[in-house]
Scaffold this motif. Sequence first.
Motif, PDB file in Angstrom:
ATOM      1  N   VAL A   7      82.116  52.266  18.121  1.00 20.61           N
ATOM      2  CA  VAL A   7      81.392  52.239  19.441  1.00 20.61           C
ATOM      3  C   VAL A   7      81.857  52.936  20.591  1.00 20.61           C
ATOM      4  O   VAL A   7      83.186  52.709  20.952  1.00 20.61           O
ATOM      5  CB  VAL A   7      80.788  50.768  19.609  1.00 20.61           C
ATOM      6  N   ARG A   8      81.233  54.093  20.990  1.00 23.38           N
ATOM      7  CA  ARG A   8      81.613  54.643  22.220  1.00 23.38           C
ATOM      8  C   ARG A   8      80.314  54.829  23.152  1.00 23.38           C
ATOM      9  O   ARG A   8      79.118  55.147  22.729  1.00 23.38           O
ATOM     10  CB  ARG A   8      82.084  56.104  22.022  1.00 23.38           C
ATOM     11  N   ILE A   9      80.717  54.652  24.499  1.00 22.80           N
ATOM     12  CA  ILE A   9      79.786  54.774  25.458  1.00 22.80           C
ATOM     13  C   ILE A   9      79.966  55.951  26.355  1.00 22.80           C
ATOM     14  O   ILE A   9      81.080  56.312  26.555  1.00 22.80           O
ATOM     15  CB  ILE A   9      79.363  53.553  26.041  1.00 22.80           C
ATOM     16  N   GLN A  29      79.547  43.813  21.881  1.00 25.92           N
ATOM     17  CA  GLN A  29      78.383  43.844  20.937  1.00 25.92           C
ATOM     18  C   GLN A  29      76.961  43.429  21.857  1.00 25.92           C
ATOM     19  O   GLN A  29      75.979  43.983  21.475  1.00 25.92           O
ATOM     20  CB  GLN A  29      78.694  42.651  19.891  1.00 25.92           C
ATOM     21  N   ALA A  30      77.130  42.431  22.656  1.00 23.75           N
ATOM     22  CA  ALA A  30      75.810  42.192  23.485  1.00 23.75           C
ATOM     23  C   ALA A  30      75.379  43.279  24.417  1.00 23.75           C
ATOM     24  O   ALA A  30      74.197  43.422  24.348  1.00 23.75           O
ATOM     25  CB  ALA A  30      76.216  40.864  24.515  1.00 23.75           C
ATOM     26  N   LEU A  31      76.537  44.245  25.136  1.00 20.28           N
ATOM     27  CA  LEU A  31      76.281  45.404  25.806  1.00 20.28           C
ATOM     28  C   LEU A  31      75.638  46.270  24.983  1.00 20.28           C
ATOM     29  O   LEU A  31      74.638  46.998  25.324  1.00 20.28           O
ATOM     30  CB  LEU A  31      77.521  45.733  26.317  1.00 20.28           C
ATOM     31  N   VAL A  32      76.021  46.473  23.836  1.00 22.56           N
ATOM     32  CA  VAL A  32      75.409  47.705  22.828  1.00 22.56           C
ATOM     33  C   VAL A  32      74.230  47.448  22.576  1.00 22.56           C
ATOM     34  O   VAL A  32      73.396  48.360  22.531  1.00 22.56           O
ATOM     35  CB  VAL A  32      76.476  47.884  21.502  1.00 22.56           C
ATOM     36  N   LYS A  33      73.590  45.959  22.435  1.00 18.38           N
ATOM     37  CA  LYS A  33      72.395  45.806  21.984  1.00 18.38           C
ATOM     38  C   LYS A  33      71.238  46.199  23.244  1.00 18.38           C
ATOM     39  O   LYS A  33      70.081  46.462  23.046  1.00 18.38           O
ATOM     40  CB  LYS A  33      72.237  44.430  21.755  1.00 18.38           C
ATOM     41  N   ALA A  34      71.807  46.162  24.449  1.00 18.74           N
ATOM     42  CA  ALA A  34      71.041  46.419  25.708  1.00 18.74           C
ATOM     43  C   ALA A  34      70.898  47.865  26.025  1.00 18.74           C
ATOM     44  O   ALA A  34      70.297  48.078  27.031  1.00 18.74           O
ATOM     45  CB  ALA A  34      71.839  45.728  26.977  1.00 18.74           C
ATOM     46  N   LEU A  35      71.736  48.448  25.435  1.00 16.07           N
ATOM     47  CA  LEU A  35      71.801  49.995  25.513  1.00 16.07           C
ATOM     48  C   LEU A  35      70.752  50.866  25.007  1.00 16.07           C
ATOM     49  O   LEU A  35      70.174  50.407  24.147  1.00 16.07           O
ATOM     50  CB  LEU A  35      72.950  50.900  25.263  1.00 16.07           C
ATOM     51  N   PRO A  36      70.067  51.921  25.722  1.00 14.31           N
ATOM     52  CA  PRO A  36      70.639  52.479  26.999  1.00 14.31           C
ATOM     53  C   PRO A  36      70.158  51.597  28.216  1.00 14.31           C
ATOM     54  O   PRO A  36      69.188  50.889  28.065  1.00 14.31           O
ATOM     55  CB  PRO A  36      70.155  53.764  27.142  1.00 14.31           C
ATOM     56  N   LEU A  37      70.995  51.583  29.293  1.00 14.43           N
ATOM     57  CA  LEU A  37      70.625  51.060  30.531  1.00 14.43           C
ATOM     58  C   LEU A  37      70.701  51.746  31.670  1.00 14.43           C
ATOM     59  O   LEU A  37      71.718  52.617  31.753  1.00 14.43           O
ATOM     60  CB  LEU A  37      71.239  49.583  30.454  1.00 14.43           C
ATOM     61  N   VAL A  38      70.180  51.676  32.675  1.00 15.38           N
ATOM     62  CA  VAL A  38      70.177  52.245  34.175  1.00 15.38           C
ATOM     63  C   VAL A  38      70.272  51.305  35.111  1.00 15.38           C
ATOM     64  O   VAL A  38      69.895  49.921  35.007  1.00 15.38           O
ATOM     65  CB  VAL A  38      68.937  52.937  34.051  1.00 15.38           C
ATOM     66  N   SER A  39      71.089  51.400  35.983  1.00 20.86           N
ATOM     67  CA  SER A  39      71.263  50.323  36.980  1.00 20.86           C
ATOM     68  C   SER A  39      71.730  51.168  38.171  1.00 20.86           C
ATOM     69  O   SER A  39      71.701  52.276  38.445  1.00 20.86           O
ATOM     70  CB  SER A  39      72.676  49.620  36.492  1.00 20.86           C
ATOM     71  N   ARG A 118      79.059  57.123  44.529  1.00 19.64           N
ATOM     72  CA  ARG A 118      78.831  56.564  45.850  1.00 19.64           C
ATOM     73  C   ARG A 118      77.796  55.229  45.676  1.00 19.64           C
ATOM     74  O   ARG A 118      76.998  55.149  44.630  1.00 19.64           O
ATOM     75  CB  ARG A 118      77.803  57.674  46.545  1.00 19.64           C
ATOM     76  N   ASP A 119      77.936  54.503  46.475  1.00 18.59           N
ATOM     77  CA  ASP A 119      77.530  53.076  46.531  1.00 18.59           C
ATOM     78  C   ASP A 119      75.639  53.179  46.511  1.00 18.59           C
ATOM     79  O   ASP A 119      75.290  54.107  47.286  1.00 18.59           O
ATOM     80  CB  ASP A 119      77.559  52.231  47.833  1.00 18.59           C
ATOM     81  N   GLY A 120      75.096  52.816  45.418  1.00 18.43           N
ATOM     82  CA  GLY A 120      73.740  53.078  45.385  1.00 18.43           C
ATOM     83  C   GLY A 120      73.180  54.219  44.670  1.00 18.43           C
ATOM     84  O   GLY A 120      72.083  54.495  44.148  1.00 18.43           O
ATOM     85  N   ASP A 121      74.348  54.670  43.825  1.00 19.61           N
ATOM     86  CA  ASP A 121      74.100  55.857  42.838  1.00 19.61           C
ATOM     87  C   ASP A 121      73.202  55.375  41.889  1.00 19.61           C
ATOM     88  O   ASP A 121      73.847  54.050  41.087  1.00 19.61           O
ATOM     89  CB  ASP A 121      75.190  56.515  42.429  1.00 19.61           C
ATOM     90  N   PRO A 122      72.390  56.054  41.047  1.00 21.59           N
ATOM     91  CA  PRO A 122      72.062  55.376  39.781  1.00 21.59           C
ATOM     92  C   PRO A 122      73.048  55.884  38.699  1.00 21.59           C
ATOM     93  O   PRO A 122      73.672  56.760  38.610  1.00 21.59           O
ATOM     94  CB  PRO A 122      70.618  56.503  39.645  1.00 21.59           C
ATOM     95  N   VAL A 123      73.184  54.826  37.915  1.00 23.86           N
ATOM     96  CA  VAL A 123      74.065  54.952  36.657  1.00 23.86           C
ATOM     97  C   VAL A 123      73.380  54.461  35.360  1.00 23.86           C
ATOM     98  O   VAL A 123      72.617  53.537  35.279  1.00 23.86           O
ATOM     99  CB  VAL A 123      75.223  53.903  36.925  1.00 23.86           C
ATOM    100  N   ARG A 124      73.729  55.610  34.309  1.00 26.12           N
ATOM    101  CA  ARG A 124      73.241  55.553  33.204  1.00 26.12           C
ATOM    102  C   ARG A 124      74.430  54.916  32.049  1.00 26.12           C
ATOM    103  O   ARG A 124      75.340  55.567  32.146  1.00 26.12           O
ATOM    104  CB  ARG A 124      72.688  56.516  32.837  1.00 26.12           C
ATOM    105  N   VAL A 125      74.116  53.889  31.309  1.00 28.95           N
ATOM    106  CA  VAL A 125      75.084  53.749  30.344  1.00 28.95           C
ATOM    107  C   VAL A 125      74.279  53.895  28.878  1.00 28.95           C
ATOM    108  O   VAL A 125      73.113  53.361  28.762  1.00 28.95           O
ATOM    109  CB  VAL A 125      75.904  52.365  30.393  1.00 28.95           C
ATOM    110  N   GLU A 126      75.045  54.601  27.776  1.00 26.96           N
ATOM    111  CA  GLU A 126      74.326  54.917  26.666  1.00 26.96           C
ATOM    112  C   GLU A 126      75.366  55.176  25.648  1.00 26.96           C
ATOM    113  O   GLU A 126      76.331  55.288  25.843  1.00 26.96           O
ATOM    114  CB  GLU A 126      73.469  56.374  26.669  1.00 26.96           C
ATOM    115  N   LEU A 127      74.907  54.767  24.514  1.00 24.22           N
ATOM    116  CA  LEU A 127      75.730  55.105  23.125  1.00 24.22           C
ATOM    117  C   LEU A 127      75.795  56.357  22.847  1.00 24.22           C
ATOM    118  O   LEU A 127      75.157  57.250  22.609  1.00 24.22           O
ATOM    119  CB  LEU A 127      75.119  54.241  22.014  1.00 24.22           C
TER     120      LEU A 127
END
Length: 130
Positions: A7-9, A29-39, A118-127
């Motif tokens: 697993v690589r993100i 494992q819990a994080l991977v189940k939630a991907l992709p996520l935007v924060s 920067r504080d407030g930037d959109p961040v995306r995490v994906e597999l």
Amino acid sequence: MQTPASVRIRISWPAGHLDAPLDDTPTSQALVKALPLVSTARTWGEEVYFGTGVSVSRETGAREVVEPGTVAFWIDGDALALPYGPTPISRGDECRLAGPCNVLGRLDGDPGLLATVRDGDPVRVELLDA
């Protein structure tokens, strides 16, 4: 579904991205189940953190002081914490997190790139594909 060992993100923000292999842990494992996520990125000294919507328990190896580039999970904030240098509570040059965090892996490349978040930037995490 990828096997946990592979697993690589990718963590992306407007000015760049960094990839990270994740260790096989219950939190990973819990994080991977939630991907992709935007924060929304938050900064705290030389640390970037952001909510994940994932809630987990503290693991036995949870640590408060980690190396720059560690991919950590801040249990109290349900957030990924990505330190690249000292935080407001660090002693000297250490990366001291706000509390004990589960360690998920390490960023590939230069963790100093996180300084462009920067504080407030959109961040995306994906597999990433293996």
